[in-house]
Design a protein around this motif. Structure first.
Motif, mmCIF file in Angstrom:
data_model
loop_
_atom_site.group_PDB
_atom_site.id
_atom_site.type_symbol
_atom_site.label_atom_id
_atom_site.label_comp_id
_atom_site.label_asym_id
_atom_site.label_seq_id
_atom_site.Cartn_x
_atom_site.Cartn_y
_atom_site.Cartn_z
ATOM 1 N N UNK A 209 -3.559 -45.857 2.228
ATOM 2 C CA UNK A 209 -4.499 -44.775 1.909
ATOM 3 C C UNK A 209 -5.914 -45.120 2.362
ATOM 4 N N UNK A 210 -6.329 -46.385 2.131
ATOM 5 C CA UNK A 210 -7.689 -46.796 2.507
ATOM 6 C C UNK A 210 -7.860 -46.704 4.024
ATOM 7 N N UNK A 211 -6.818 -47.115 4.772
ATOM 8 C CA UNK A 211 -6.872 -47.055 6.240
ATOM 9 C C UNK A 211 -6.997 -45.604 6.706
ATOM 10 N N UNK A 212 -6.204 -44.746 6.098
ATOM 11 C CA UNK A 212 -6.214 -43.332 6.488
ATOM 12 C C UNK A 212 -7.560 -42.692 6.145
ATOM 13 N N UNK A 213 -8.115 -43.094 5.008
ATOM 14 C CA UNK A 213 -9.421 -42.559 4.598
ATOM 15 C C UNK A 213 -10.478 -42.860 5.666
ATOM 16 N N UNK A 214 -10.493 -44.122 6.141
ATOM 17 C CA UNK A 214 -11.473 -44.525 7.164
ATOM 18 C C UNK A 214 -11.292 -43.726 8.439
ATOM 19 N N UNK A 215 -10.014 -43.546 8.822
ATOM 20 C CA UNK A 215 -9.709 -42.837 10.066
ATOM 21 C C UNK A 215 -10.161 -41.379 9.962
ATOM 22 N N UNK A 216 -9.915 -40.763 8.813
ATOM 23 C CA UNK A 216 -10.283 -39.353 8.636
ATOM 24 C C UNK A 216 -11.803 -39.197 8.646
ATOM 25 N N UNK A 217 -12.500 -40.143 8.013
ATOM 26 C CA UNK A 217 -13.976 -40.052 8.031
ATOM 27 C C UNK A 217 -14.483 -40.102 9.469
#
Ligand SMILES: NC(=O)c1ccc[n+]([C@@H]2O[C@H](COP(=O)([O-])OP(=O)(O)OC[C@H]3O[C@@H](n4cnc5c(N)ncnc54)[C@H](OP(=O)(O)O)[C@@H]3O)[C@@H](O)[C@H]2O)c1
Length: 293
Positions: A209-217
């Protein structure tokens, strides 16, 4: 002194993203908060972490009796209700205009519109007992502009806007305010269908989730040429606006829609010409062939 001292709130969809940040800020501001979602394990963990001012009830907002149960439990536990944040929602799709089926329509409206109408109805007998009470509905800039959601999701949020404006006028004489908040593209699990109660979200680890959050930002920064504030918005940016609309600081605001989007919808210049960005991104590919007709 907290901005919501002594108040009792319900937040639908409080296990993730905007809802979760709103649960946190409401508790910090002195509110007792009941939140719901389908993700029971995560919901219980959050409630334990936030202490006795916070409680979780499992609920699928597609089911009217489950919505009513959340409201009944809140009033049983804390004796009253001052604030309702209708937040649970998200796109069910996306669907193409030429492939849409009635079940797609029903699923989108059930989650994003009907749930809000029914929660409002069941909360109302309690809200009218308070001297001031506030309903906040989570709409979207997708209701106002193309390019931020598929047609059905955008239409549900548009329906939410109209409903809120007119319902606010019916309820104003009874001391109940209704406003919408309209987030711009905000980096939350909505972008990877990762909320805890979804089939995908249930399997994702915190690291994923943390990885995906960074990518989406990063994606939001790259794809929204109008985002000049230098960063993508996250749940907390929206939660702060919701807290204002929930509090008595906004006592004379009703029937309104507060856009919180880092300026995305304020910027309307084309991506080309003298205001061009160094690396312009066209959200909608131009139909070059038309110029040859
Ligand atoms: N992020 C954006 O860019 C953006 C922009 C405009 C508007 N919005 C709106 O903001 C709201 C919150 O979205 P978000 O970005 O925070 O997304 P999110 O992180 O995916 O959170 C969605 C929340 O809704 C809950 N939920 C979903 N379906 C539910 C159901 N059937 N019953 C009960 N709860 C349900 C989820 O909980 P469970 O998984 O535990 O059920 C979760 O807590 C939505 O209404 C969305 O349309 C978001």
């Amino acid at each position: 002194m907290g901005r919501l001292d002594g108040k009792v709130a319900i937040i639908t969809g409080g296990t993730s993203g905007i809802g979760l940040e709103t649960v946190r800020i409401f508790v910090q501001e002195g509110c007792k908060v009941m939140f719901c979602g389908r993700g029971e394990k995560v919901g219980e963990q959050i409630a334990t972490e936030l202490g006795e001012s916070c409680a979780f009830t499992k609920c699928d907002v597609n089911v009217e009796s489950e919505i009513k149960n959340v409201i009944d439990k809140t009033v049983e536990k804390w004796g009253k209700l001052d604030i309702l944040f209708n937040n649970a929602g998200g796109p069910v799709g996306p669907f193409r205009v030429d492939q849409v089926k009635k079940e797609h329509l029903d699923a989108n409206f059930s989650l994003n519109f009907n749930s809000m109408v029914l929660a409002t109805k069941h909360a109302l007998p309690h809200l009218v007992k308070q001297p001031t009470s506030s309903i906040i509905n989570n709409s979207s800039i997708a209701a106002k502009k193309a390019g931020f959601g598929d047609p059905l999701y955008s239409a549900c949020k548009g329906a939410m806007d109209s409903y809120s404006r007119v319902a606010a006028m019916q309820l104003a004489p009874r001391g109940v305010r209704i406003n919408c908040v309209s987030p711009g593209a905000t980096a939350t699990p909505i972008f990877w269908s990762g909320s805890p109660g979804s089939a995908r979200g249930a399997k994702l680890t915190a690291e994923e989730n943390a990885r995906k959050q960074q990518k989406v930002e990063a994606n939001i920064m790259n794809n929204c040429a109008s985002l000049r504030v230098g960063r993508a918005g996250t749940g907390i940016d929206i939660a702060r606006a919701v807290c204002f609309l929930a509090s008595d600081e906004s006592m004379w605001i009703t029937g309104q829609d507060l856009t919180v989007d880092g300026g995305m919808t304020a910027f309307d210049a084309p991506n080309k010409g003298w205001m061009a960005d160094p690396n312009p991104v066209d959200p909608v590919p131009l139909r070059h062939k038309l110029s040859k007709l």
